[in-house]
Every structure is written in structure tokens, then in C-alpha cells.
Scaffold this motif. Structure first.
Motif, PDB file in Angstrom:
ATOM      1  N   VAL A 167       0.806  -1.272  -0.014  1.00 11.00           N
ATOM      2  CA  VAL A 167      -0.002  -0.030   0.049  1.00 11.00           C
ATOM      3  C   VAL A 167       0.818   1.036  -0.157  1.00 11.00           C
ATOM      4  O   VAL A 167       0.307   2.214  -0.489  1.00 11.00           O
ATOM      5  N   THR A 168       2.169   1.400   0.485  1.00 10.90           N
ATOM      6  CA  THR A 168       3.046   2.191   0.159  1.00 10.90           C
ATOM      7  C   THR A 168       3.809   2.407  -0.911  1.00 10.90           C
ATOM      8  O   THR A 168       4.688   3.424  -1.457  1.00 10.90           O
ATOM      9  N   GLN A 169       3.408   1.269  -2.008  1.00  9.72           N
ATOM     10  CA  GLN A 169       4.085   0.956  -3.088  1.00  9.72           C
ATOM     11  C   GLN A 169       5.693   1.173  -3.306  1.00  9.72           C
ATOM     12  O   GLN A 169       6.502   1.697  -3.929  1.00  9.72           O
ATOM     13  N   ARG A 170       5.894   0.424  -1.995  1.00  8.46           N
ATOM     14  CA  ARG A 170       7.505   0.077  -1.995  1.00  8.46           C
ATOM     15  C   ARG A 170       7.916  -1.209  -2.214  1.00  8.46           C
ATOM     16  O   ARG A 170       9.135  -1.591  -2.428  1.00  8.46           O
TER      17      ARG A 170
ATOM     18  N   ILE B 228      -3.874  -1.337  -7.226  1.00  8.84           N
ATOM     19  CA  ILE B 228      -3.923  -0.043  -7.322  1.00  8.84           C
ATOM     20  C   ILE B 228      -3.697   0.688  -5.890  1.00  8.84           C
ATOM     21  O   ILE B 228      -3.733   1.897  -5.586  1.00  8.84           O
ATOM     22  N   ALA B 229      -3.763  -0.129  -4.892  1.00  3.33           N
ATOM     23  CA  ALA B 229      -3.768   0.249  -3.382  1.00  3.33           C
ATOM     24  C   ALA B 229      -2.706   1.368  -3.056  1.00  3.33           C
ATOM     25  O   ALA B 229      -1.653   1.024  -3.686  1.00  3.33           O
ATOM     26  N   GLN B 230      -2.978   2.429  -2.349  1.00  4.18           N
ATOM     27  CA  GLN B 230      -1.975   3.238  -2.113  1.00  4.18           C
ATOM     28  C   GLN B 230      -2.653   3.778  -0.825  1.00  4.18           C
ATOM     29  O   GLN B 230      -3.638   4.208  -0.608  1.00  4.18           O
ATOM     30  N   ALA B 231      -1.250   4.182   0.175  1.00  5.74           N
ATOM     31  CA  ALA B 231      -1.888   4.677   1.567  1.00  5.74           C
ATOM     32  C   ALA B 231      -1.606   6.014   1.397  1.00  5.74           C
ATOM     33  O   ALA B 231      -1.761   6.696   2.479  1.00  5.74           O
TER      34      ALA B 231
END
Length: 262
Positions: free
Chosen positions: A221-224, A245-248
Motif C-alpha cells: 500500500v506504500t508502493q515500496r 492500485i492500493a495506495q496509503a
């Protein structure tokens, strides 16, 4: 979690852990490239320092923060990079002192905020708890970039619960930022924490679920990290789409990371 003091204690611990990672770096290590294109270790710390500054402004001077938002609207795709670039030019000892001072002032301001206070932000207004949670999420995520650049391995902690929480809460935002409508039904999210305990979100018995290690979910969710490299699993078509597509974090949809070996 409604008590801001608990989140602020964890934010301080997260910041101190990253501080220990960068405090003894050489000039060459400060200039090391991180996985974020164009960003060095110095850019990552400069970004955290700048965000702490604008968060402090939001808490203490809403009118002045409003002017910062107006500036951002004139350059929505570049203002974050520009601020990081400006800070990264500082000598490492000055940059480190700048970050330390700013995060301490933000801690004090959030701890002193009257109960129920809400502060303006680039998205919806935030409570002291939500502001502290967002700062912890960013500190952990940018700390991961720093650790990756230095080849360091960080031990996951229970502080990841805050990152997972904001990742779940931001589900619908990931759709809105892409111009699409989120699913009407809630998902059940079941994550295994670093100590082996189960963290659950959403209604029990939901038709669609997401499961996996809490660390992997937070990286997602942090796209790391790329989804293909993580042990997060979706059960249901909508849940599966969300994991793509999740992003925090607030702001435009990020490009994310390429799969390992790509």
C-alpha cells in the motif's frame, strides 16, 4: 486508534530508528540513489523534513498553510520533488538537524492540540491522531527507500499496525484518484503481524478478502514493492483489483516498483 499520544510515541520511535540509520552516513552514502527515481538518501530525509514543516504549519497556522496549498495547486506534479530537491542541497549535518528540529516541534504541537481538533491538509482535514498516523506511514515508507539504498534490512515492528490501518482506510481513495468508483461492499482484511498475531479489518464473513503478512501489505500500500514479490493474496475480483492500485498516501497514483528481476 483514537489516542494521539499512543501514535505520537510510535511516530517518535519510527523516526528515531530511521535517524540511527542515517546519522553516521558518509557524504557519499547521503548521495546514494534510492529506488525513487531521481531521489537520493538526502532527498528522502529532506522530504520528511519538509512534510513535517508543512504539517506543523497546518496545526499552528491554518491561513499560512492555505497559502502553501495554493502554491501546490499551481504545480501539482512537481511541488513535492521541488521541495525535496531544495532540502537535499543542504550539507548532511544541517539537513539532519533540520529534520530533527522539525519533527520535534510537530510532536509538541500535536501533543498540545485540544481534544477534537481538526487541521487542514492537502486532502480532507485531519485529527491529531490521523496526522500522526500519516506522518508515521510516510516516515516508515521513506525509511524503506533509505534502507533499500543502503542495503540495510529493518526488522518489522508492531508500529506497522498504523501503516496497515491507513492502507485499509484509504481503499476508496485509490479508486477516486484514478477516476473510478470503488466497490460498494467492504472487504475483510486479515494480516499476520510481526509477532504472529492476527490484525483484522472489515466485516467478518465478507464475500471478498485480502490476506497475508502485515509487512507485505504495508509494502504494497506504500508502493515500496511490487505485488508479484509479496505474499498478499486477494479472494474476489474486486479485492484483486484493489491490490493492483492500493495506495496509503495522498496525491496522484504512483508508478510503484517494478517486479524483482524486471
Amino acid at each position: 486508534m483514537s489516542d494521539p499520544a499512543v501514535v505520537l510515541d510510535d511516530l517518535r520511535a519510527e523516526s528515531e530508528e530511521l535517524d540511527r540509520l542515517v546519522a553516521g552516513l558518509s557524504d557519499e552514502q547521503w548521495a546514494a540513489a534510492t529506488p525513487a527515481p531521481g531521489w537520493t538518501v538526502a532527498h528522502q530525509i529532506a522530504h520528511l523534513a519538509w512534510t513535517d514543516e508543512v504539517a506543523l504549519l497546518a496545526v499552528t497556522d491554518a491561513a499560512a498553510f492555505g497559502k502553501e496549498v495554493e502554491k501546490a495547486l499551481t504545480e501539482p506534479d512537481t511541488f513535492v520533488d521541488r521541495a525535496a530537491e531544495a532540502g537535499a542541497w543542504q550539507p548532511p549535518d544541517e539537513l539532519l538537524a533540520h529534520w530533527r528540529g522539525g519533527r520535534d516541534r510537530l510532536q509538541q504541537a500535536l501533543r498540545a492540540a485540544p481534544p477534537g481538533s481538526r487541521f487542514p491538509w492537502y486532502g480532507p482535514p485531519m485529527s491529531a491522531t490521523s496526522m500522526a498516523t500519516a506522518r508515521l506511514m510516510e516516515t516508515w515508507a521513506h525509511g524503506q527507500d533509505v534502507a533499500d539504498a543502503l542495503g540495510a534490512v529493518r526488522e518489522p515492528t508492531a508500529r506497522l499496525r498504523h501503516v496497515a490501518h491507513i492502507g485499509v482506510r484509504a481503499r476508496d481513495y485509490a479508486y477516486f484518484v484514478r477516476g473510478t468508483e470503488p466497490p460498494e461492499e467492504e472487504f475483510r482484511v486479515e494480516l499476520t503481524g510481526p509477532a504472529g498475531d492476527l490484525w483484522t479489518y472489515g466485516p467478518e464473513g465478507a464475500a471478498q478478502t485480502v490476506t497475508g503478512p502485515a509487512l507485505d501489505f504495508c509494502l504494497l500500500v506504500t508502493q515500496r514493492a511490487h505485488r508479484d514479490d509479496l505474499a498478499v493474496r486477494a479472494h474476489g475480483a474486486d479485492a484483486d483489483r484493489w491490490l493492483d492500485i492500493a495506495q496509503a498516501f495522498a496525491g496522484p497514483a504512483g508508478a510503484g516498483r517494478a517486479p524483482k528481476g524486471a
